[in-house]
Design a protein around this motif. Structure first.
Motif, PDB file in Angstrom:
ATOM      1  N   THR B 175       0.834  -1.207   0.000  1.00  0.00           N
ATOM      2  CA  THR B 175       0.000   0.000   0.000  1.00  0.00           C
ATOM      3  C   THR B 175       0.866   1.254   0.000  1.00  0.00           C
ATOM      4  N   HIS B 176       1.968   1.204   0.770  1.00  0.00           N
ATOM      5  CA  HIS B 176       2.873   2.359   0.806  1.00  0.00           C
ATOM      6  C   HIS B 176       3.414   2.650  -0.592  1.00  0.00           C
ATOM      7  N   GLY B 177       3.791   1.563  -1.290  1.00  0.00           N
ATOM      8  CA  GLY B 177       4.347   1.727  -2.627  1.00  0.00           C
ATOM      9  C   GLY B 177       3.334   2.341  -3.575  1.00  0.00           C
ATOM     10  N   ARG B 178       2.081   1.907  -3.446  1.00  0.00           N
ATOM     11  CA  ARG B 178       1.031   2.474  -4.295  1.00  0.00           C
ATOM     12  C   ARG B 178       0.864   3.956  -4.043  1.00  0.00           C
ATOM     13  N   ALA B 179       0.963   4.322  -2.766  1.00  0.00           N
ATOM     14  CA  ALA B 179       0.857   5.747  -2.423  1.00  0.00           C
ATOM     15  C   ALA B 179       1.981   6.518  -3.101  1.00  0.00           C
ATOM     16  N   CYS B 180       3.199   5.935  -3.087  1.00  0.00           N
ATOM     17  CA  CYS B 180       4.338   6.608  -3.731  1.00  0.00           C
ATOM     18  C   CYS B 180       4.098   6.773  -5.228  1.00  0.00           C
ATOM     19  N   ILE B 181       3.605   5.694  -5.871  1.00  0.00           N
ATOM     20  CA  ILE B 181       3.362   5.757  -7.313  1.00  0.00           C
ATOM     21  C   ILE B 181       2.271   6.781  -7.618  1.00  0.00           C
ATOM     22  N   ALA B 182       1.255   6.849  -6.759  1.00  0.00           N
ATOM     23  CA  ALA B 182       0.189   7.837  -6.954  1.00  0.00           C
ATOM     24  C   ALA B 182       0.756   9.253  -6.895  1.00  0.00           C
ATOM     25  N   ILE B 183       1.728   9.471  -6.026  1.00  0.00           N
ATOM     26  CA  ILE B 183       2.357  10.793  -5.927  1.00  0.00           C
ATOM     27  C   ILE B 183       3.084  11.113  -7.224  1.00  0.00           C
ATOM     28  N   ARG B 184       3.792  10.118  -7.778  1.00  0.00           N
ATOM     29  CA  ARG B 184       4.471  10.335  -9.049  1.00  0.00           C
ATOM     30  C   ARG B 184       3.462  10.658 -10.154  1.00  0.00           C
ATOM     31  N   GLU B 185       2.368   9.899 -10.173  1.00  0.00           N
ATOM     32  CA  GLU B 185       1.388  10.061 -11.243  1.00  0.00           C
ATOM     33  C   GLU B 185       0.714  11.414 -11.186  1.00  0.00           C
ATOM     34  N   ASN B 186       0.340  11.856  -9.998  1.00  0.00           N
ATOM     35  CA  ASN B 186      -0.347  13.134  -9.874  1.00  0.00           C
ATOM     36  C   ASN B 186      -0.419  13.520  -8.408  1.00  0.00           C
ATOM     37  N   GLU B 187       0.452  14.438  -8.044  1.00  0.00           N
ATOM     38  CA  GLU B 187       0.577  14.739  -6.619  1.00  0.00           C
ATOM     39  C   GLU B 187      -0.696  15.359  -6.031  1.00  0.00           C
ATOM     40  N   ILE B 188      -1.333  16.238  -6.793  1.00  0.00           N
ATOM     41  CA  ILE B 188      -2.537  16.897  -6.264  1.00  0.00           C
ATOM     42  C   ILE B 188      -3.660  15.895  -6.082  1.00  0.00           C
ATOM     43  N   ALA B 189      -3.814  14.998  -7.075  1.00  0.00           N
ATOM     44  CA  ALA B 189      -4.856  13.979  -6.953  1.00  0.00           C
ATOM     45  C   ALA B 189      -4.549  13.078  -5.768  1.00  0.00           C
ATOM     46  N   ALA B 190      -3.273  12.721  -5.586  1.00  0.00           N
ATOM     47  CA  ALA B 190      -2.905  11.857  -4.467  1.00  0.00           C
ATOM     48  C   ALA B 190      -3.285  12.518  -3.153  1.00  0.00           C
ATOM     49  N   GLU B 191      -3.019  13.821  -3.062  1.00  0.00           N
ATOM     50  CA  GLU B 191      -3.359  14.543  -1.844  1.00  0.00           C
ATOM     51  C   GLU B 191      -4.872  14.567  -1.658  1.00  0.00           C
ATOM     52  N   ALA B 192      -5.592  14.760  -2.754  1.00  0.00           N
ATOM     53  CA  ALA B 192      -7.055  14.806  -2.654  1.00  0.00           C
ATOM     54  C   ALA B 192      -7.632  13.453  -2.250  1.00  0.00           C
ATOM     55  N   MET B 193      -6.890  12.362  -2.500  1.00  0.00           N
ATOM     56  CA  MET B 193      -7.349  11.029  -2.102  1.00  0.00           C
ATOM     57  C   MET B 193      -7.093  10.768  -0.619  1.00  0.00           C
ATOM     58  N   GLY B 194      -6.438  11.706   0.040  1.00  0.00           N
ATOM     59  CA  GLY B 194      -6.138  11.505   1.449  1.00  0.00           C
ATOM     60  C   GLY B 194      -4.790  10.863   1.692  1.00  0.00           C
ATOM     61  N   ILE B 195      -3.921  10.867   0.669  1.00  0.00           N
ATOM     62  CA  ILE B 195      -2.567  10.340   0.852  1.00  0.00           C
ATOM     63  C   ILE B 195      -1.702  11.454   1.439  1.00  0.00           C
ATOM     64  N   ASN B 196      -1.030  11.151   2.544  1.00  0.00           N
ATOM     65  CA  ASN B 196      -0.145  12.126   3.168  1.00  0.00           C
ATOM     66  C   ASN B 196       1.137  12.192   2.328  1.00  0.00           C
ATOM     67  N   THR B 197       1.164  13.123   1.384  1.00  0.00           N
ATOM     68  CA  THR B 197       2.231  13.099   0.377  1.00  0.00           C
ATOM     69  C   THR B 197       3.610  13.340   0.993  1.00  0.00           C
ATOM     70  N   THR B 198       3.695  14.239   1.946  1.00  0.00           N
ATOM     71  CA  THR B 198       5.000  14.504   2.574  1.00  0.00           C
ATOM     72  C   THR B 198       5.522  13.246   3.243  1.00  0.00           C
ATOM     73  N   LYS B 199       4.632  12.558   3.986  1.00  0.00           N
ATOM     74  CA  LYS B 199       5.048  11.348   4.695  1.00  0.00           C
ATOM     75  C   LYS B 199       5.629  10.315   3.732  1.00  0.00           C
ATOM     76  N   TYR B 200       4.936  10.080   2.615  1.00  0.00           N
ATOM     77  CA  TYR B 200       5.395   9.029   1.711  1.00  0.00           C
ATOM     78  C   TYR B 200       6.637   9.443   0.925  1.00  0.00           C
ATOM     79  N   LYS B 201       6.745  10.730   0.617  1.00  0.00           N
ATOM     80  CA  LYS B 201       7.957  11.177  -0.074  1.00  0.00           C
ATOM     81  C   LYS B 201       9.161  11.014   0.836  1.00  0.00           C
ATOM     82  N   VAL B 202       8.988  11.407   2.108  1.00  0.00           N
ATOM     83  CA  VAL B 202      10.097  11.284   3.058  1.00  0.00           C
ATOM     84  C   VAL B 202      10.413   9.807   3.295  1.00  0.00           C
ATOM     85  N   MET B 203       9.374   8.971   3.332  1.00  0.00           N
ATOM     86  CA  MET B 203       9.593   7.534   3.547  1.00  0.00           C
ATOM     87  C   MET B 203      10.438   6.947   2.411  1.00  0.00           C
ATOM     88  N   ALA B 204      10.060   7.245   1.179  1.00  0.00           N
ATOM     89  CA  ALA B 204      10.813   6.714   0.032  1.00  0.00           C
ATOM     90  C   ALA B 204      12.246   7.239   0.044  1.00  0.00           C
TER      91      ALA B 204
END
Lengths: 237, 315
Positions: B175-204
């Motif tokens: 699931t974490h990996g999917r969140a990362c890929i979603a950030i690559r695909e479209n960061e704003i959409a990922a954020e709108a889906m409730g993905i904590n983009t900063t957390k996953y970017k820092v994690m990767a």
């Protein structure tokens, strides 16, 4: 009908630009409310502020009695608000199914998610037909459906729609709007931002007119559609 | 899930078989010491390119500081083995943890930057790390750190590489990996889906930096001496070339990219000036004929032959 969302006197800035100048509005439970206005009036900015993509400098946003202004976007999704962003913003290199899965990212109840997936497929049969297809290969209308289905996967109580008619053919716009009305009938409150004021006013119960960051008119959608000022400015005569 | 585990198992068996063959070639003295060293360097390069791919390819954050994190891992581990006589593996992991921790600290502020700005910030960061090390007397400064025990064998490099591949592959499929890929695909959409983009970017970023640290430790223990010039930004570019060549977002691609760059570089050892010309040519041809990289987003396990082992692909 209780108030679901109440925005009180918010101010939003892009750097030094004062984009939203003290907007207040209310959305009641079960309503479709629309924000109409010209390009650059601040409609999308208002939606992005509600969903937490932007932070207001001052003012309050209350959702179901809870203050949400300034919360992180993921906490606002968890509170029950979901946004269909402008320009759809689907994950183009992922399949339709993966897009929908990501819509339920914050949810832990697997059974509930499966049920909602079924509901989305019932509402948008074309998405089920194309569930293993890459989302970037869908047509514009299908992409809009996917963006809406994806937003519904978080089971929101309030759905924010940003320009769902953008770039679509008139026939498709009609279809999308009848789906929006249907989503509302099954219990989801909708706040809709549109440049296509005609369509928006036709399905909304109430409307607010935005002009350069301020609300200039508000009221019953039917009355606004009939008013001379609105007709001249937004409905082409 | 089950079919994923099965793929892991097949890859493990394949990996061990490959190891036995290569180790046989080494023990039988069929490969001379030059090619032995290059096999070890290949394993290290694979760790570096796959971990960089997690940041640049899967999460879409353009980092150019990988050599810096490698340097942290190298210096932390050589100090621990040479001066404190820690066991090799523990020292390597400590080097990885140190690099990961620094990645975390630096990721928090810099990952708020986008695109080119992030690239410039991480490029500068790698240089700051290198120049800081150059000015620390305790680790030998510009002259380098000496008397390092020659601990890195082909066995260590190969199995740490396998472990890296296993961990990163499973992370990407989680699931974490999917969140990362979603950030690559479209960061704003990922954020709108409730993905904590900063957390996953820092994690990767943290995980990528951590594995770069382990690779740095392995690299340092191949030689008697290391010095800061081994970790310039040109090194970071080398890893970036491997990732871009193989495909941003494909682990198989990163392995292929590491393979190509390592052996082109080894083959041209006597004509080092030609290396950069060949790399440039490879990249230009790639951009013309296959801009998504050799493998694009595809993995070797996606090919049909593997579905036979798994008993058909689930759709």
């Amino acid at each position: 009908m209780g108030t679901m969302l109440k925005i009180d006197n918010i101010n939003v800035y892009y750097g030094a630009i004062h984009a939203i100048k003290g907007i207040s509005l209310e959305v009641g439970e079960g309503e479709i409310v629309t924000l109409i206005g010209a390009n650059g009036a601040g409609k999308s900015t208002t939606l992005r502020t509600i969903s937490g993509l932007l932070k207001p400098k001052s003012g309050t946003i209350t959702f179901e009695g809870k203050e949400i202004a300034g919360l992180a976007a993921q906490d606002i999704v968890k509170a029950g608000i979901s946004q269909v962003p402008e320009g759809r913003r689907i994950f183009a290199n992922m399949t339709v199914m993966e897009n929908l899965d990501l819509g339920a990212f914050i949810r832990k109840d697997k059974e509930g998610v499966q049920k909602d997936l079924k509901n989305v497929f019932e509402r948008f049969p074309r998405l089920e037909e194309r569930k293993n297809q890459e989302a970037g290969t869908l047509s514009g209308g299908e992409q809009q459906m996917l963006a809406m289905g994806r937003a519904l996967m978080s089971r929101p109580r309030l759905l924010l729609l940003d320009e769902p008619s953008m770039g679509l053919a008139p026939l498709l716009i009609r279809e999308i709007f009848s789906i929006i009305a249907d989503i509302n009938k099954t219990g989801t409150t909708v706040l809709l931002v549109e440049q296509n004021a005609n369509m928006a006013l036709s399905i909304a119960s109430r409307a607010y007119v935005l002009e350069t960051g301020r609300i200039t008119l508000s009221g019953d959608a039917e009355k606004l559609a009939a008013s001379e000022d609105v007709r001249k400015a937004y409905l082409g005569g | 899930m089950n079919s994923l585990r099965k793929t892991d198992l097949i890859m493990l068996v394949f990996g061990v078989a490959l190891f036995i063959v290569l180790q046989g070639l080494i023990t039988g003295r069929i490969l001379n010491s030059f090619w032995q060293l290059n096999l070890i360097i290949l394993c290290i390069n694979i760790i570096l390119s796959v971990s960089l791919n997690l940041i640049n390819g899967y999460t879409g954050q353009f980092s150019l500081g990988h050599a810096g994190f490698m340097a942290i891992g190298a210096y932390v581990s050589v100090v621990l083995t040479t001066n404190f006589h820690w066991p090799f593996l523990i020292a390597l992991l400590a080097g990885g943890a140190g690099a990961g921790f620094l990645g975390f600290l630096i990721g928090l502020p810099t990952l708020r930057l986008y695109g080119d700005y992030l690239a410039i910030a991480t490029l500068g960061l790698g240089e700051i790390i290198r120049i800081t090390i150059m000015n620390i007397e305790y680790v030998g400064g510009a002259a380098g750190f000496m008397n390092i025990p020659h601990n890195t064998t082909f066995t260590w490099a190969f199995f740490l590489m396998l472990a890296t591949l296993f961990i990163i592959k499973n992370f990407v499929n989680s699931t974490h990996g999917r969140a990362c890929i979603a950030i690559r695909e479209n960061e704003i959409a990922a954020e709108a889906m409730g993905i904590n983009t900063t957390k996953y970017k820092v994690m990767a970023f943290t995980i990528g930096a951590g594995f770069a640290g382990v690779a740095g430790g392995l690299f340092a223990h191949c030689f008697y001496i290391i010095n800061p010039t081994s970790f310039t930004f040109m090194q970071s570019f080398n890893y970036l070339i491997m990732v871009v060549l193989g495909g941003l977002g494909s682990i198989t691609g990163s392995i292929a990219g590491a393979f190509a760059v390592t052996f082109v570089s080894a083959g041209l050892a006597s004509w080092p000036e030609f290396r950069m010309i060949i790399y440039a040519l490879m990249l230009i041809l790639l951009m013309f004929y296959r801009p998504q990289g050799l493998f694009g987003y595809i993995e070797i396990t996606d090919f049909k032959i593997f579905s036979r082992f798994r008993g058909g692909r689930k759709s």
